[in-house]
Design an enzyme around this catalytic site. Structure first.
Site, PDB file in Angstrom:
ATOM      1  N   ILE A   1       0.907  -1.256  -0.037  1.00 33.35           N
ATOM      2  CA  ILE A   1       0.099  -0.032  -0.102  1.00 33.35           C
ATOM      3  C   ILE A   1       0.973   1.263  -0.037  1.00 33.35           C
ATOM      4  O   ILE A   1       1.596   1.530   1.100  1.00 33.35           O
ATOM      5  CB  ILE A   1      -0.763  -0.199   1.129  1.00 33.35           C
ATOM      6  CG1 ILE A   1      -1.681  -1.190   1.315  1.00 33.35           C
ATOM      7  CG2 ILE A   1      -1.870   1.184   1.260  1.00 33.35           C
ATOM      8  CD1 ILE A   1      -2.565  -1.303   2.420  1.00 33.35           C
ATOM      9  N   PRO A   2       1.232   1.841  -0.959  1.00 32.06           N
ATOM     10  CA  PRO A   2       2.070   2.757  -1.372  1.00 32.06           C
ATOM     11  C   PRO A   2       1.918   3.986  -0.613  1.00 32.06           C
ATOM     12  O   PRO A   2       1.695   5.338  -1.296  1.00 32.06           O
ATOM     13  CB  PRO A   2       1.949   2.969  -2.815  1.00 32.06           C
ATOM     14  CG  PRO A   2       0.942   2.871  -3.230  1.00 32.06           C
ATOM     15  CD  PRO A   2       0.149   1.995  -2.447  1.00 32.06           C
ATOM     16  N   CYS A   3       1.975   4.278   0.521  1.00 33.35           N
ATOM     17  CA  CYS A   3       1.892   5.429   1.381  1.00 33.35           C
ATOM     18  C   CYS A   3       2.880   6.310   1.160  1.00 33.35           C
ATOM     19  O   CYS A   3       3.066   7.594   1.320  1.00 33.35           O
ATOM     20  CB  CYS A   3       1.636   5.180   2.918  1.00 33.35           C
ATOM     21  SG  CYS A   3       2.817   4.368   3.771  1.00 33.35           S
ATOM     22  N   HIS A   4       4.377   5.620   0.661  1.00 31.24           N
ATOM     23  CA  HIS A   4       5.310   6.375   0.531  1.00 31.24           C
ATOM     24  C   HIS A   4       5.165   7.335  -0.795  1.00 31.24           C
ATOM     25  O   HIS A   4       6.164   8.131  -1.159  1.00 31.24           O
ATOM     26  CB  HIS A   4       6.595   5.319   0.414  1.00 31.24           C
ATOM     27  CG  HIS A   4       6.407   4.427  -0.714  1.00 31.24           C
ATOM     28  ND1 HIS A   4       5.412   3.336  -0.442  1.00 31.24           N
ATOM     29  CD2 HIS A   4       6.986   4.362  -1.906  1.00 31.24           C
ATOM     30  CE1 HIS A   4       5.456   2.631  -1.747  1.00 31.24           C
ATOM     31  NE2 HIS A   4       6.485   2.969  -2.585  1.00 31.24           N
ATOM     32  N   ARG A   5       4.241   7.148  -1.548  1.00 34.93           N
ATOM     33  CA  ARG A   5       3.939   7.912  -2.914  1.00 34.93           C
ATOM     34  C   ARG A   5       3.224   9.245  -2.625  1.00 34.93           C
ATOM     35  O   ARG A   5       3.031  10.017  -3.525  1.00 34.93           O
ATOM     36  CB  ARG A   5       3.277   7.107  -3.879  1.00 34.93           C
ATOM     37  CG  ARG A   5       4.228   5.897  -4.439  1.00 34.93           C
ATOM     38  CD  ARG A   5       3.785   5.259  -5.355  1.00 34.93           C
ATOM     39  NE  ARG A   5       4.275   4.028  -5.895  1.00 34.93           N
ATOM     40  CZ  ARG A   5       5.335   4.007  -6.570  1.00 34.93           C
ATOM     41  NH1 ARG A   5       6.261   5.331  -7.107  1.00 34.93           N
ATOM     42  NH2 ARG A   5       6.170   2.943  -7.121  1.00 34.93           N
TER      43      ARG A   5
END
Length: 267
Positions: free
Chosen positions: A246-250
């Site tokens: 789940i790309p919360c880093h994006r």
């Protein structure tokens, strides 16, 4: 003129949302909801989905399950009573609702994950050591932590009554391939998430960020239909239970700043 139409549509959907909150125990169908704002079911479905970010049926399910979860958490009702108090025809529908939205049965939710079996393992990646955990339904936890003891304790805090086994299963193996740039198995990776309806909505929106691209907290808030919810979106992103997948880093601030990362800005 356009602004007037937007305000009119906003008011209509707000009216229906309030109606659902007050009448969810009646489990109104699409036609009944459309009648509240004098629209055809087809046009109402499209307008509601555009403004609320989800279908009327799904919104009704979210509202219903939040009420059921409160009853079960407070131990105020049995499963039969909870189904009745939520406006469902029986425990079968209650069971289906929890499986579809929470990824667990009503009994498992009530018991804090009791009888839920979780496999976990530790792995090394280019971004540091991590723990990955899964149920029979999918990945439920992935987090960076160099201390395996602390990592395991954090996992157990999220599922206090579950049964844990140190085991690397196929679900975890497919998920870990992302660190080897082998994304061929990613479509087979299922997620088994536990969160509020708002959190689930935010996490689902993160999954739609195109590979290699960025978004902002404001953009995510806009996509879920609440332009003023940037701060709440940030809190939900900060509660992401599955790193990388789940790309919360994006998601960054509109100014271009990183804005923090649960597992460290350097990472």
């Amino acid at each position: 003129m356009i602004e007037d139409q937007h305000q009119f549509n906003y008011n209509r959907i707000a009216e229906v949302i309030e109606y659902i909150k007050n009448n969810f125990k009646e489990q109104p169908n699409l036609e009944e909801l459309a009648d509240q704002v004098h629209l055809s079911p087809f046009h109402f479905q499209r307008l509601f989905s555009e403004w609320a970010g989800t279908s009327p049926k799904k919104f009704l399910q979210y509202t219903s399950i939040e009420h059921a979860k409160k009853l079960l958490t407070d131990n105020r009702a049995t499963l039969v009573e909870t189904a009745f108090e939520t406006g469902l025809s029986g425990t079968g529908r209650l069971h289906d609702l929890f499986i579809n939205i929470e990824g667990m049965t009503p009994a498992e939710y009530k018991n804090g994950g009791n009888n839920l079996s979780i496999n976990y393992s530790f792995a090394a990646s280019r971004f540091g050591n991590l723990i990955v955990a899964s149920t029979s339904k999918g990945i439920c936890h992935m987090a960076f932590n160099d201390d395996e003891t602390i990592a395991l304790n954090d996992l157990k805090l999220k599922f206090p009554n579950a049964n844990f086994q140190k085991k690397l299963d196929l679900i975890q193996q497919n998920a870990l391939l992302i660190f080897q740039n082998d994304w061929s198995k990613l479509p087979e990776v299922k997620l088994h998430l536990k969160g509020t309806d708002f959190q689930l909505k935010v996490w689902e929106t993160l999954l739609k960020i195109p590979m290699g691209q960025l978004s902002t907290y404001g953009n995510i808030a806009q996509q879920i239909g609440n332009v003023n919810a940037s701060r709440a979106v940030g809190t939900a992103i900060g509660s992401n239970p599955v790193a990388i997948l789940i790309p919360c880093h994006r998601v960054i601030q509109s100014t271009g700043n990183i804005g923090g990362y649960m597992w460290g800005e350097t990472r």
